[in-house]
Design an enzyme around this catalytic site. Structure first.
Site: not given
Ligand code: NAD
Length: 474
Positions: A245, A279
């Site tokens: 997601e 998002c």
């Molecule tokens: P992020 O990708 O930086 O982090 C999300 C999670 O992934 C955190 O727990 C982080 O520690 C982990 N993470 C980061 N890099 C990683 C890697 N290389 N491998 C594994 N895990 C990793 O995102 P964020 O800044 O926390 O959240 C914002 C983003 O999430 C936005 O792009 C938003 O659109 C998206 N989002 C999507 C949905 C959806 O349902 N489509 C819902 C909410 C947020």
């Protein structure tokens, strides 16, 4: 200041042995509230082993046992809603009223609704001489972001547990405290040891151990497209199931003849909700050139109603962004948009008037944005709405689809039928017609680089199941 130095595995709180202490910061006061000790590879493998062992019995548990547990967890969370609200507000900065309505009520509803879905869920069907059944996928690694922290956790954990899977959760390092309360809710609800486990740390360092452990069968991730790509690549090696997601750049199209006032107000509200950190936020407003001036004026008026301030204050509608990094990123996007020719109608890069602390960005409306501008293509994740003019409906559809994302959208027309005709050409997972409400039972997820897989309702449960057939003698 109390520090969190434990992770949760096999129904026990164990001392973390990771070597990082990650500060959790209140985005309004800018103060460190607490710190979380990271989980070491050994801690993570302990949690994985607990989930692996627990799967043997939980996958065979009765549907009634699962329904009862989900309902109990919902009840425990409900009993603690005030505390949950304050904890999430302190980590995230969303105003209290909205935090309670969205960040707290929706995860509770997800546990309740998943229990209800289980009551009528179809587990098997007869096809010719085959009994076709749905069986749990196995051990799930769930990784979640900070913007709707407990909602995103519940959207994975509730259906995973419902399907008979067991879970290791790695919440965002930015908002880890609500996940601790959820683990406590599992304890209080009397969940069997090992079905839900919780580890902490920065994504990339936890991922290395968690996502490559052979006992992990399925990775369910919500977060940025950037991290999603890296997770998908790492999962390929062992052909792990992946559900992603990811980000969005959703458009609202106002067709000629639509109610301009209603459409503009709803789009500004969607875009600025949670300070733009959603998002599925509608961040591009596509308007016919003849309606443009009127809509621009209405958008500015609506933006003015977003009173900025202390999230604990009843009258605050716009809290700070979650972090300094996020605040700086959003300000850069605004500066870049202006440099590329967008017109600043309200808001902007400078600190909002009278604000001395907190990671705030003013509610910002950008006019005359062109579809090829960076701000019209990339996810900003802040309170920034781009107004884009179109000349005819086909062009509006092309603009709406001209991004790498495909998470959500909205169409406003003189009639719902007219809007639906246009919505059928929008390449996104959910499109709202004339301002219709969010539905917690409808599938939520993306087309294109917004990911794949669907959450919520019966569709969310399906994501954690494998199809299997037994061929039976006549
Ligand atoms: P992020 O990708 O930086 O982090 C999300 C999670 O992934 C955190 O727990 C982080 O520690 C982990 N993470 C980061 N890099 C990683 C890697 N290389 N491998 C594994 N895990 C990793 O995102 P964020 O800044 O926390 O959240 C914002 C983003 O999430 C936005 O792009 C938003 O659109 C998206 N989002 C999507 C949905 C959806 O349902 N489509 C819902 C909410 C947020």
């Amino acid at each position: 200041m109390q520090q969190h130095t434990q992770f949760y595995a096999n129904g026990q709180w164990l001392s973390s042995t990771g070597n990082e202490h990650i500060d959790v910061i209140n985005p309004f006061t800018e103060e460190v509230i607490t710190s979380i000790q990271s989980s070491s590879p050994e801690d993570i493998l302990t949690a994985v082993e607990a989930a692996h062992q627990a799967f043997k019995s939980w996958s065979q548990s009765s549907i009634k046992t699962r329904i009862d547990l989900l309902k109990k967890i919902a009840q425990v969370l409900k009993d603690q809603q005030e505390e949950l609200g304050k904890v999430i507000l302190s980590e995230l900065g969303m105003p209290l009223k909205m935090t309670l309505r969205v960040q707290v009520a929706s995860p509770i509803a997800t546990f309740e609704l998943t229990a209800k879905e289980l009551e009528g869920f179809i587990w098997e069907e007869q096809i010719g001489n085959s009994k076709v059944v749905r069986e749990p996928s196995g051990v799930v690694a769930a990784i979640t972001p900070w913007n709707y922290p407990l909602h995103q956790i519940a959207a994975k954990v509730a259906p995973a547990i419902a399907s008979g899977c067991t879970v290791i959760l790695k919440p965002s390092e930015v908002t880890p405290l609500n996940a601790i309360l959820l683990a406590k809710a599992f304890e209080l609800a009397g969940a069997p040891a090992g079905i839900f486990n919780l580890v902490f740390g920065y994504g990339a360092s936890v991922a290395e151990t968690l996502l490559t452990a052979p006992e992990v069968d399925l990775i369910s991730f919500t977060g940025s497209t950037r991290a999603g790509k890296s997770i998908m690549a790492s999962a390929a090696n062992q052909i792990k199931r992946v559900r992603l997601e990811l980000g969005g750049k959703s458009a609202a199209i106002i067709l000629p003849g639509a109610d301009l006032q209603k459409a503009t107000k709803a789009t500004v509200n969607s875009c600025f909700m949670n300070s733009g950190q959603t998002c599925s936020a509608l961040t591009r407003l596509l308007v016919h050139e003849k309606d443009y001036e009127a809509v621009a004026e209405m958008a500015v008026t609506q933006a003015r109603s977003f009173t900025l301030g202390d999230p604990m204050n009843e009258s605050t509608r716009l809290g700070p962004l979650v972090s300094k990094v996020q605040q700086e990123r959003v300000r850069e996007f605004i500066g870049q948009a202006i440099a590329q020719g967008a017109q600043l109608l309200i808001g902007g890069q400078s600190m909002p008037e009278g604000v001395v602390k907190g990671f705030f960005v003013s509610p910002t409306i950008l006019g005359n944005v062109l579809p090829e501008n960076t701000v019209a293509k990339e996810e900003v994740f802040g309170p920034v709405l781009s107004l884009i003019k179109y000349q005819d409906v086909d062009q509006a559809i092309d603009i709406a689809n001209n991004t790498n994302y495909g998470l959500a959208g909205a169409v406003w027309g003189a009639s719902s039928d007219e809007a639906l005709t246009v919505a059928k050409k929008i390449r996104a997972g959910q499109v709202d017609i004339n301002g219709a409400n969010f539905n917690m039972l409808a599938p939520f997820g993306g087309f294109k680089q917004s990911g794949f897989g669907r959450e919520l309702g019966k569709f969310g449960i399906d994501e954690f199941l494998e199809l299997k057939s037994y061929q039976m003698p006549a």
